[in-house]
Scaffold this active site. Structure first.
Site, PDB file in Angstrom:
ATOM      1  N   GLY A  42       0.834  -1.194   0.000  1.00 26.04           N
ATOM      2  CA  GLY A  42       0.000   0.000   0.000  1.00 26.04           C
ATOM      3  C   GLY A  42       0.866   1.241   0.000  1.00 26.04           C
ATOM      4  O   GLY A  42       0.501   2.288   0.541  1.00 26.04           O
ATOM      5  N   GLY A  64      -0.447   4.841  -1.180  1.00 25.51           N
ATOM      6  CA  GLY A  64      -1.471   5.579  -0.446  1.00 25.51           C
ATOM      7  C   GLY A  64      -0.836   6.638   0.436  1.00 25.51           C
ATOM      8  O   GLY A  64       0.387   6.705   0.588  1.00 25.51           O
ATOM      9  N   ARG A  65      -1.676   7.462   1.064  1.00 26.76           N
ATOM     10  CA  ARG A  65      -1.145   8.544   1.900  1.00 26.76           C
ATOM     11  C   ARG A  65      -0.318   8.003   3.061  1.00 26.76           C
ATOM     12  O   ARG A  65       0.788   8.478   3.329  1.00 26.76           O
ATOM     13  CB  ARG A  65      -2.309   9.405   2.416  1.00 26.76           C
ATOM     14  CG  ARG A  65      -2.961  10.254   1.348  1.00 26.76           C
ATOM     15  CD  ARG A  65      -4.074  11.107   1.927  1.00 26.76           C
ATOM     16  NE  ARG A  65      -5.155  10.291   2.470  1.00 26.76           N
ATOM     17  CZ  ARG A  65      -6.193   9.861   1.754  1.00 26.76           C
ATOM     18  NH1 ARG A  65      -6.274  10.164   0.467  1.00 26.76           N
ATOM     19  NH2 ARG A  65      -7.135   9.125   2.301  1.00 26.76           N
ATOM     20  N   GLY A  92      -1.365  -1.786   9.871  1.00 22.40           N
ATOM     21  CA  GLY A  92      -2.045  -0.588  10.328  1.00 22.40           C
ATOM     22  C   GLY A  92      -3.433  -0.455   9.767  1.00 22.40           C
ATOM     23  O   GLY A  92      -4.153   0.494  10.098  1.00 22.40           O
ATOM     24  N   HIS A 147     -12.719  11.999  12.031  1.00 24.54           N
ATOM     25  CA  HIS A 147     -11.739  11.748  10.983  1.00 24.54           C
ATOM     26  C   HIS A 147     -12.090  12.508   9.714  1.00 24.54           C
ATOM     27  O   HIS A 147     -13.196  13.025   9.555  1.00 24.54           O
ATOM     28  CB  HIS A 147     -11.664  10.249  10.660  1.00 24.54           C
ATOM     29  CG  HIS A 147     -10.900   9.445  11.662  1.00 24.54           C
ATOM     30  ND1 HIS A 147     -11.462   9.021  12.852  1.00 24.54           N
ATOM     31  CD2 HIS A 147      -9.614   8.993  11.669  1.00 24.54           C
ATOM     32  CE1 HIS A 147     -10.557   8.330  13.538  1.00 24.54           C
ATOM     33  NE2 HIS A 147      -9.436   8.300  12.844  1.00 24.54           N
ATOM     34  N   HIS A 148     -11.150  12.508   8.783  1.00 18.97           N
ATOM     35  CA  HIS A 148     -11.345  13.089   7.449  1.00 18.97           C
ATOM     36  C   HIS A 148     -12.400  12.278   6.681  1.00 18.97           C
ATOM     37  O   HIS A 148     -12.604  11.081   6.961  1.00 18.97           O
ATOM     38  CB  HIS A 148     -10.006  13.086   6.693  1.00 18.97           C
ATOM     39  CG  HIS A 148      -9.399  11.720   6.594  1.00 18.97           C
ATOM     40  ND1 HIS A 148      -9.707  10.835   5.590  1.00 18.97           N
ATOM     41  CD2 HIS A 148      -8.514  11.070   7.396  1.00 18.97           C
ATOM     42  CE1 HIS A 148      -9.039   9.708   5.754  1.00 18.97           C
ATOM     43  NE2 HIS A 148      -8.305   9.815   6.855  1.00 18.97           N
ATOM     44  N   LYS A 171     -12.001   8.508   4.958  1.00 21.78           N
ATOM     45  CA  LYS A 171     -11.862   7.260   5.723  1.00 21.78           C
ATOM     46  C   LYS A 171     -13.006   6.326   5.350  1.00 21.78           C
ATOM     47  O   LYS A 171     -14.172   6.730   5.325  1.00 21.78           O
ATOM     48  CB  LYS A 171     -11.862   7.554   7.223  1.00 21.78           C
ATOM     49  CG  LYS A 171     -11.583   6.336   8.082  1.00 21.78           C
ATOM     50  CD  LYS A 171     -11.342   6.732   9.526  1.00 21.78           C
ATOM     51  CE  LYS A 171     -11.138   5.517  10.415  1.00 21.78           C
ATOM     52  NZ  LYS A 171     -10.006   4.679   9.979  1.00 21.78           N
ATOM     53  N   GLY A 210     -11.143   1.881  13.896  1.00 22.11           N
ATOM     54  CA  GLY A 210     -10.618   0.774  14.682  1.00 22.11           C
ATOM     55  C   GLY A 210     -10.174   1.205  16.065  1.00 22.11           C
ATOM     56  O   GLY A 210     -10.323   0.463  17.042  1.00 22.11           O
TER      57      GLY A 210
END
Length: 267
Positions: free
Chosen positions: A22, A25-26, A90, A152-153, A156, A162
């Protein structure tokens, strides 16, 4: 998943070698930068979320870090274990059932002599968030009421987060151990969802708002008093010290470790 050949970095040293799944991704990009900047780690492979992680078998990578999406992360973990790697995860979305399958797989590939691969799954790698969850669990038995709000942004993909799910479960476990009953709530009518989700008896509320990164408030109340525990991550760099700690620790911890608090000396 397509089987695009994995491009390994040219430099391979005696340092702990890491692959990031991944990587585009950011969070994946931030992890790559953090590993690249760590003097004791070596970034040897960057994989897209759609790449076949089984291609890491036989390569230089010793640890894989997965920051993909919940729909593929469990399959990635099993494939990475079959490839002979330790795994740090993560990505959220884990259940007791999926964790159980990973434990079973680890038992199958273990050497049987206390060795074997390790998997470390953390709902949150920010040290402030890990401490907030720990503090909430320790405080929960002293309070009549507790609720969790996560913010959150809007990009998501899962709700609640989680971290919030784990926080609620820890609060519920602490309350049960203390012999506390259900929390007071006289609500008889409500708009659907107004009281949030209920995780093991604890109400959890999810906010999605442009401009946010990752935030959590844990509210604990008694007659005449309230304790608020809040953690804020303003930038993804806040997660990197925890990720690097997990990479270094997972090779020393055979089996499944859930939560970064398990590798911190919190007493």
């Amino acid at each position: 998943m397509h089987a695009r050949p994995i491009a390994y970095a040219a430099r391979v040293t005696s340092h702990l070698s890491v692959a990031v799944v991944g990587a585009h991704g950011r969070m994946g990009r931030a992890v790559c930068d953090a590993v690249d900047g760590a003097p004791d780690l070596e970034l040897v492979a960057r994989l897209d979320a759609s790449d076949d992680v089984a291609g890491l078998a036989g390569g230089p990578a010793q640890v894989a870090v997965d920051f993909t999406v919940p729909s593929v992360t469990e399959a990635n973990v099993h494939a990475l274990l079959d490839a002979g790697l330790h795994v740090v995860v993560g990505t959220t979305g884990w259940t007791e059932e999926s964790l159980g399958r990973v434990r079973d797989h680890l038992a199958e590939v273990s050497s049987g002599t206390g060795g074997g691969p390790g998997v470390l799954i953390a709902p949150n790698f920010a040290l402030s968030a890990v401490l907030a969850m720990t503090f909430a669990q320790r405080a929960a038995r002293f309070f009549e009421s507790a609720e969790v709000i996560e913010l959150h942004h809007p990009n998501k993909v899962d709700a609640p987060s989680g971290t919030a799910m784990t926080t609620a479960r820890h609060i519920a476990a602490a309350r049960a151990e203390a012999g506390l009953g259900p929390m007071p709530d006289a609500t008889e009518t409500q708009v659907d969802g107004a009281r949030g989700a209920v995780v093991d008896g604890v109400h959890v509320h999810a906010v999605r708002l442009r401009g946010l990164v990752a935030h959590e408030e844990i509210l604990l109340g008694n007659p005449g008093e309230q304790l608020t525990i809040r953690t804020d991550s303003f930038d993804r760099s806040s997660f990197m010290p925890g990720v690097l700690l997990a990479v270094r620790e997972v090779v020393r911890r055979p089996g499944l470790t859930f939560g970064l608090d398990q590798v911190l000396d919190l007493g």
